[in-house]
Enzyme design. Structure first.
Site, PDB file in Angstrom:
ATOM      1  N   THR A  67      93.272  92.806  22.986  1.00  0.00           N
ATOM      2  CA  THR A  67      92.184  92.722  23.954  1.00  0.00           C
ATOM      3  C   THR A  67      92.688  92.523  25.377  1.00  0.00           C
ATOM      4  O   THR A  67      92.231  93.187  26.304  1.00  0.00           O
ATOM      5  CB  THR A  67      91.225  91.574  23.583  1.00  0.00           C
ATOM      6  OG1 THR A  67      90.780  91.739  22.235  1.00  0.00           O
ATOM      7  CG2 THR A  67      90.024  91.558  24.509  1.00  0.00           C
ATOM      8  N   HIS A  68      93.618  91.583  25.551  1.00  0.00           N
ATOM      9  CA  HIS A  68      94.106  91.251  26.889  1.00  0.00           C
ATOM     10  C   HIS A  68      95.629  91.327  26.946  1.00  0.00           C
ATOM     11  O   HIS A  68      96.314  91.189  25.931  1.00  0.00           O
ATOM     12  CB  HIS A  68      93.667  89.838  27.306  1.00  0.00           C
ATOM     13  CG  HIS A  68      92.199  89.683  27.461  1.00  0.00           C
ATOM     14  ND1 HIS A  68      91.420  88.963  26.588  1.00  0.00           N
ATOM     15  CD2 HIS A  68      91.344  90.161  28.394  1.00  0.00           C
ATOM     16  CE1 HIS A  68      90.154  89.003  26.969  1.00  0.00           C
ATOM     17  NE2 HIS A  68      90.087  89.726  28.070  1.00  0.00           N
ATOM     18  N   THR A  69      96.116  91.541  28.166  1.00  0.00           N
ATOM     19  CA  THR A  69      97.547  91.462  28.445  1.00  0.00           C
ATOM     20  C   THR A  69      97.761  90.314  29.421  1.00  0.00           C
ATOM     21  O   THR A  69      97.132  90.271  30.479  1.00  0.00           O
ATOM     22  CB  THR A  69      98.075  92.770  29.054  1.00  0.00           C
ATOM     23  OG1 THR A  69      97.948  93.819  28.086  1.00  0.00           O
ATOM     24  CG2 THR A  69      99.541  92.643  29.452  1.00  0.00           C
ATOM     25  N   VAL A 121     101.325  91.549  25.372  1.00  0.00           N
ATOM     26  CA  VAL A 121     100.273  92.550  25.198  1.00  0.00           C
ATOM     27  C   VAL A 121      99.587  92.318  23.857  1.00  0.00           C
ATOM     28  O   VAL A 121     100.206  92.476  22.798  1.00  0.00           O
ATOM     29  CB  VAL A 121     100.842  93.981  25.243  1.00  0.00           C
ATOM     30  CG1 VAL A 121      99.716  95.005  25.104  1.00  0.00           C
ATOM     31  CG2 VAL A 121     101.629  94.212  26.524  1.00  0.00           C
ATOM     32  N   ASP A 155      96.404  80.484  17.185  1.00  0.00           N
ATOM     33  CA  ASP A 155      96.279  81.370  18.345  1.00  0.00           C
ATOM     34  C   ASP A 155      94.876  81.964  18.373  1.00  0.00           C
ATOM     35  O   ASP A 155      94.494  82.748  17.496  1.00  0.00           O
ATOM     36  CB  ASP A 155      97.329  82.483  18.262  1.00  0.00           C
ATOM     37  CG  ASP A 155      97.420  83.301  19.541  1.00  0.00           C
ATOM     38  OD1 ASP A 155      96.514  83.187  20.395  1.00  0.00           O
ATOM     39  OD2 ASP A 155      98.398  84.057  19.709  1.00  0.00           O
ATOM     40  N   ALA A 166     104.851  90.708  16.446  1.00  0.00           N
ATOM     41  CA  ALA A 166     105.878  90.154  17.326  1.00  0.00           C
ATOM     42  C   ALA A 166     105.400  88.884  18.010  1.00  0.00           C
ATOM     43  O   ALA A 166     106.170  87.921  18.174  1.00  0.00           O
ATOM     44  CB  ALA A 166     106.276  91.197  18.370  1.00  0.00           C
ATOM     45  N   ASP A 167     104.124  88.840  18.389  1.00  0.00           N
ATOM     46  CA  ASP A 167     103.614  87.666  19.094  1.00  0.00           C
ATOM     47  C   ASP A 167     103.644  86.421  18.216  1.00  0.00           C
ATOM     48  O   ASP A 167     103.853  85.303  18.699  1.00  0.00           O
ATOM     49  CB  ASP A 167     102.196  87.931  19.613  1.00  0.00           C
ATOM     50  CG  ASP A 167     101.224  88.320  18.509  1.00  0.00           C
ATOM     51  OD1 ASP A 167     101.658  88.894  17.489  1.00  0.00           O
ATOM     52  OD2 ASP A 167     100.011  88.067  18.674  1.00  0.00           O
ATOM     53  N   ARG A 168     103.474  86.598  16.902  1.00  0.00           N
ATOM     54  CA  ARG A 168     103.464  85.450  16.003  1.00  0.00           C
ATOM     55  C   ARG A 168     104.862  84.858  15.866  1.00  0.00           C
ATOM     56  O   ARG A 168     105.030  83.629  15.794  1.00  0.00           O
ATOM     57  CB  ARG A 168     102.874  85.858  14.650  1.00  0.00           C
ATOM     58  CG  ARG A 168     101.460  86.411  14.789  1.00  0.00           C
ATOM     59  CD  ARG A 168     100.836  86.822  13.485  1.00  0.00           C
ATOM     60  NE  ARG A 168     100.193  85.683  12.831  1.00  0.00           N
ATOM     61  CZ  ARG A 168      99.105  85.793  12.060  1.00  0.00           C
ATOM     62  NH1 ARG A 168      98.534  86.966  11.875  1.00  0.00           N
ATOM     63  NH2 ARG A 168      98.582  84.734  11.485  1.00  0.00           N
TER      64      ARG A 168
END
Length: 260
Positions: A10-12, A7, A131, A110-112
């Site tokens: 902008t997008h999931t 998540v 990214d 968390a995504d990083r």
């Protein structure tokens, strides 16, 4: 099968793994107003329409989110609709295997961390992850697999929106590569500035990061991911690998670390 959910603002992005392979994937808009029940309807609708999934069961769920309100609803959706399925949410206390060497590790999304884990497992270190999402994020990973630093630049779509809103005679354009760098019309002039401008930004930042990460630039692998990466990858000279499912792969690895 493992369902991985990334998540972002902008997008999931949702991906379904069979073993180590992404066999199905979807991209939907991230809407902070969606409730857990609405998320369940969307997810079940996507699963039901895929010809690859007839009769298949979800055996695990892995989630990371940069949007706290959506994360809360995702957590509730998992509890209510997939209560018998093992679920791992990337948050404090979850084992990632990536030491974060920042002044305040809690500031790192968390995504990083998930991307860093996937990159170091796939390609080794040191490496830089670029990214292309809401922001253009650059993450530095040491040879030891440590998250050692970051750079954050404006995202491509944010920049286009800002340019269109501030310029009276400028409008949003389709994000595609123009015929040449030197454009012959207003639309292609904007496209050239966007595509080649961001390629230059990426190359400039990556070269400086690589110089700080290793004595020999050849030792550093540069990995691109994110929905907008295909726009820039072919124009940027510093990108070594394009891995569109880097975050999903990282989620799979974290799920395995926390459930095995």
């Amino acid at each position: 099968m493992l369902l991985a959910v990334d998540v972002s603002n902008t997008h999931t992005v949702l991906g379904l793994f069979e073993g180590e392979e992404v066999i199905e994937h979807w991209r939907i808009a991230t809407d902070p107003r969606r409730t857990a029940d609405e998320l369940a309807v969307v997810l079940q609708g996507l699963l039901a329409q895929s010809p690859l999934l007839k009769g298949a069961d979800i055996s695990g769920i892995a989630i990371c989110s940069t949007v706290p309100s959506v994360l809360n609803e995702m957590r509730e959706m998992s509890r209510r609709y997939y209560g018998d399925v093992s679920t791992v949410i990337v948050e404090p206390g979850v084992r990632t295997g990536v030491p974060v060497r920042m002044d305040n590790p809690k500031e790192v999304g968390a995504d990083r961390v998930v991307n860093a884990l996937a990159a170091i497992n796939l390609y080794g270190g040191p490496c830089v992850v670029v990214d292309f999402g809401t922001a253009t994020s650059f993450d530095a990973v040491s040879a030891k697999g440590e998250y050692v630093g970051a750079v954050t630049a404006p995202g491509i779509e944010i920049s286009v929106d800002a340019l269109a809103s501030a310029g009276a005679q400028l409008h949003k354009v389709e994000l595609i590569r123009p015929r040449s760098v030197i454009a012959k019309n207003a639309v292609e002039a904007l496209q050239s500035g966007i595509i080649h401008g961001f390629a230059g930004l990426v190359d400039g930042i990556v070269k400086r990061m690589v110089a700080e990460l290793a004595a020999d630039p050849e030792d550093v692998t540069v990995v691109a991911t994110g929905s907008l990466a295909p726009l820039v990858v072919s124009e940027a000279s510093t990108i070594d690998i394009h891995e569109p499912w880097l975050t999903l792969i990282g989620l799979r690895l974290i799920y395995q670390r926390n459930t095995s």
